[in-house]
Write a protein that holds these residues in place. Structure first.
Motif, short mmCIF file in Angstrom:
data_model
loop_
_atom_site.label_atom_id
_atom_site.label_comp_id
_atom_site.label_asym_id
_atom_site.label_seq_id
_atom_site.Cartn_x
_atom_site.Cartn_y
_atom_site.Cartn_z
N CYS A 255 34.14 36.38 44.61
CA CYS A 255 33.39 37.63 44.73
C CYS A 255 32.94 37.87 46.16
O CYS A 255 32.97 39.01 46.66
CB CYS A 255 32.19 37.61 43.79
SG CYS A 255 32.62 37.62 42.03
N TRP B 229 29.66 44.65 42.64
CA TRP B 229 29.10 44.29 41.34
C TRP B 229 27.62 44.63 41.27
O TRP B 229 26.87 44.46 42.23
CB TRP B 229 29.28 42.79 41.07
CG TRP B 229 30.68 42.42 40.78
CD1 TRP B 229 31.31 42.45 39.56
CD2 TRP B 229 31.67 41.98 41.72
NE1 TRP B 229 32.61 42.06 39.69
CE2 TRP B 229 32.87 41.76 41.00
CE3 TRP B 229 31.67 41.74 43.09
CZ2 TRP B 229 34.05 41.32 41.60
CZ3 TRP B 229 32.84 41.31 43.71
CH2 TRP B 229 34.02 41.11 42.96
N SER C 119 28.93 47.98 37.92
CA SER C 119 29.91 47.31 38.76
C SER C 119 31.14 48.18 38.97
O SER C 119 31.54 48.96 38.10
CB SER C 119 30.33 45.97 38.14
OG SER C 119 29.23 45.11 38.01
N GLY D 223 34.38 41.28 37.00
CA GLY D 223 34.12 40.06 37.75
C GLY D 223 35.13 38.98 37.43
O GLY D 223 36.11 39.20 36.72
N LYS E 43 28.56 39.49 39.14
CA LYS E 43 29.11 38.77 40.28
C LYS E 43 28.74 37.29 40.16
O LYS E 43 27.56 36.95 40.04
CB LYS E 43 28.56 39.34 41.58
CG LYS E 43 29.03 38.58 42.82
CD LYS E 43 28.59 39.25 44.11
CE LYS E 43 27.11 39.16 44.32
NZ LYS E 43 26.72 39.72 45.62
N SER F 201 27.87 34.60 42.00
CA SER F 201 27.48 34.30 43.38
C SER F 201 27.32 32.82 43.64
O SER F 201 27.13 32.40 44.78
CB SER F 201 26.16 35.02 43.71
OG SER F 201 25.15 34.63 42.79
#
Length: 498
Positions: free
Chosen positions: A97, A109, A119, A123, A131, A133
């Motif tokens: 991402c 997102w 978004s 994803g 997202k 992360s």
């Protein structure tokens, strides 16, 4: 201090009055490597050798919707100790991402507070609407660091000494891994679970010391749940089915709203470490939600488990004129009221006994990981500032004597989660240091502190300047230098037969 700065990454973040994009939560976007760190106070002891890793949320792009601090892009901060010296570096967790948003030049997102459809594209991984992360936890297993996401993510491998990206963990199943996989230092195994919105709703797995997925079973639940953490003893892995989970009627409309479900107990599933679904033993207990567990061990016919029991799992929104009151309540420990708590699961008669260990609001605790799965004596918890997700001090508990000791920081100074670093040559369970990053809002600086775990009320053993102010964050890990290489040639504890 010698500082080398890396080329900057692209950011589209604009100034904001958001409470978690300012102050101690101001995102840090700069990547550096710094050697020969300056010591502000005391001296770096020579009997500590290893790395402290802390994961952090650092929003890089302008949010598409209403930002939640757990949406922030992952950044790992590391301080390395060796021979009485220290160096520092920080690096983005370069997730798929992260790469996609760098290519696009902005956010793709939405986040935890946004409606479905915010978004701009699906994803990756198990929870594709968000997202990944990889900004929640970080552990070290088989000589590699592994960063994870608040909900089930893909799991990203990182070199714990250089912070170089090593790609996706190849053993992670399609349903991902939860935020908090566990490492048993005695066996070299990693234990994990995941959860989803489709049956059987949970799985449990074991990864061996050579990074091979050697065990993976379904854990059938009545429906979608929101577990966050797990714990293990020598022979048992303990997962949970707690009554705080998505409203089922709203979930049918793709609205993810968590609430307490009255009339349901807390349930804890004890799984033999390499057991089958039919071997799972479920124990009922008082209804609550548990964000983080500390440890479990076996004592006679009982499995004893320590964690933080929430007295108010569904808090009312905090007053906030900007409309962030609901989010702020759910990240404020003084709203959901976690307390240090003990459960005893009787393997003979199937009963559960519970005991409150401390009435103070405490969370984000640590133990000496060398005793994980075994009987522990000491716990190191954090205190927080009311109304905020900011650590203000530490409490050490001696569970044998019932005593406790507290270290509070000066106003405007905020800590990070502080794992225990064993002292070289130390033998006692508390013979070592607590390691923590401090963000000082009074001076606009950050530092690392070492606290003598045997006497936390004393002044820090040393305070070490960091090259820039870093953002507050979530979880951390300590890894001795000896475990940073692949441990395949290290003999397994012959006493373990799980």
């Amino acid at each position: 201090m010698q500082i080398d700065r890396l080329a900057p990454v692209l950011s589209s973040l604009q100034p904001s009055n958001h409470p978690y994009l300012n102050g101690a939560w101001t995102p840090q976007h700069e990547e550096v490597t710094a050697h020969h760190l300056d010591v502000i106070e005391g001296a770096i002891p020579a009997d500590i050798d290893g790395v402290y890793l802390r994961n952090t949320e650092n929003q890089l792009h302008q949010p598409l919707g209403r930002y939640h601090p757990f949406d922030g892009d992952g950044m790992v901060h590391q301080i390395s100790f060796s021979g009485g010296t220290a160096s520092y570096r920080n690096r983005w967790v370069r997730t798929r991402c992260f790469a996609a948003e760098q290519e696009a030049g902005g956010a793709l997102w939405g986040g935890l507070m946004d409606k479905t459809g915010t978004s701009k594209r699906p994803g990756f991984g198990a929870h594709g609407g968000l997202k990944d992360s990889s900004s929640t936890d970080i552990i070290v297993h088989a000589g590699k660091a592994l960063s994870t996401f608040y909900q089930c993510g893909e799991g990203y491998l990182i070199d714990p000494e250089t912070l170089a990206p090593l790609g996706l963990a190849p053993w992670v199943p399609l349903d991902g891994i939860s935020a908090h996989p566990k490492v048993d230092e005695r066996t070299g195994e990693l234990l994990f679970f995941n959860y989803s919105k489709h049956a059987p709703y949970m799985h449990y797995g074991v990864v061996d010391r050579d990074e091979r997925l050697v065990h993976y079973i379904p854990v059938p639940l009545p429906g979608p749940r929101l577990p966050h953490d797990m714990v293990f003893s020598e022979h048992w892995a303990i997962v949970n089915d707690l009554p705080m989970f998505w409203d089922q009627d709203l979930l049918k409309r793709d609205i993810h709203a968590a609430r307490m479900h009255d009339g349901l107990p807390s349930r804890f599933g004890l799984i033999p470490r390499h057991g089958a679904p039919e071997d799972i033993r479920w124990f009922d207990a008082a209804p609550t939600y548990i964000l983080h567990f500390l440890n479990a061990y076996e004592e006679g016919d009982e499995v004893v488990m320590d964690a933080y029991f929430q007295d108010n799992p569904q808090p009312a929104p905090l007053p906030n004129e900007d409309g962030y009151g609901h989010m702020m309540a759910y990240v404020d420990e003084h709203s959901f009221l976690p307390r240090l708590h003990r459960w005893r699961f009787n393997l003979t008669d199937g009963s559960t006994r519970e005991e409150r260990l401390d009435d103070r609001v405490l969370e984000f605790g640590m133990i000496n990981q060398r005793v994980a799965g075994q009987k522990h004596r000491y716990i190191y918890s954090t205190t927080t500032r009311p109304g905020w997700f900011l650590f203000t001090g530490f409490v050490k508990h001696d569970l044998e004597t019932g005593k406790s000791w507290t270290l509070m920081l000066e106003d405007g100074r905020y800590a990070s989660e502080a794992p225990f670093a064993p002292r070289i040559g130390g033998t006692a369970e508390d013979d070592g240091y607590l390691v923590s990053f401090i963000t000082d809002e009074n001076r606009g600086t950050s530092e690392c502190v070492l606290i003598d775990a045997r006497d936390i009320e004393a002044r820090p053993v040393c305070r070490i300047a960091l090259p820039h102010k870093i953002s507050s964050g979530t979880h951390s890990w300590w890894a001795d230098r000896a475990v940073l290489g692949n441990r395949a040639d290290t003999p397994v504890d012959p006493a373990h037969n799980g």
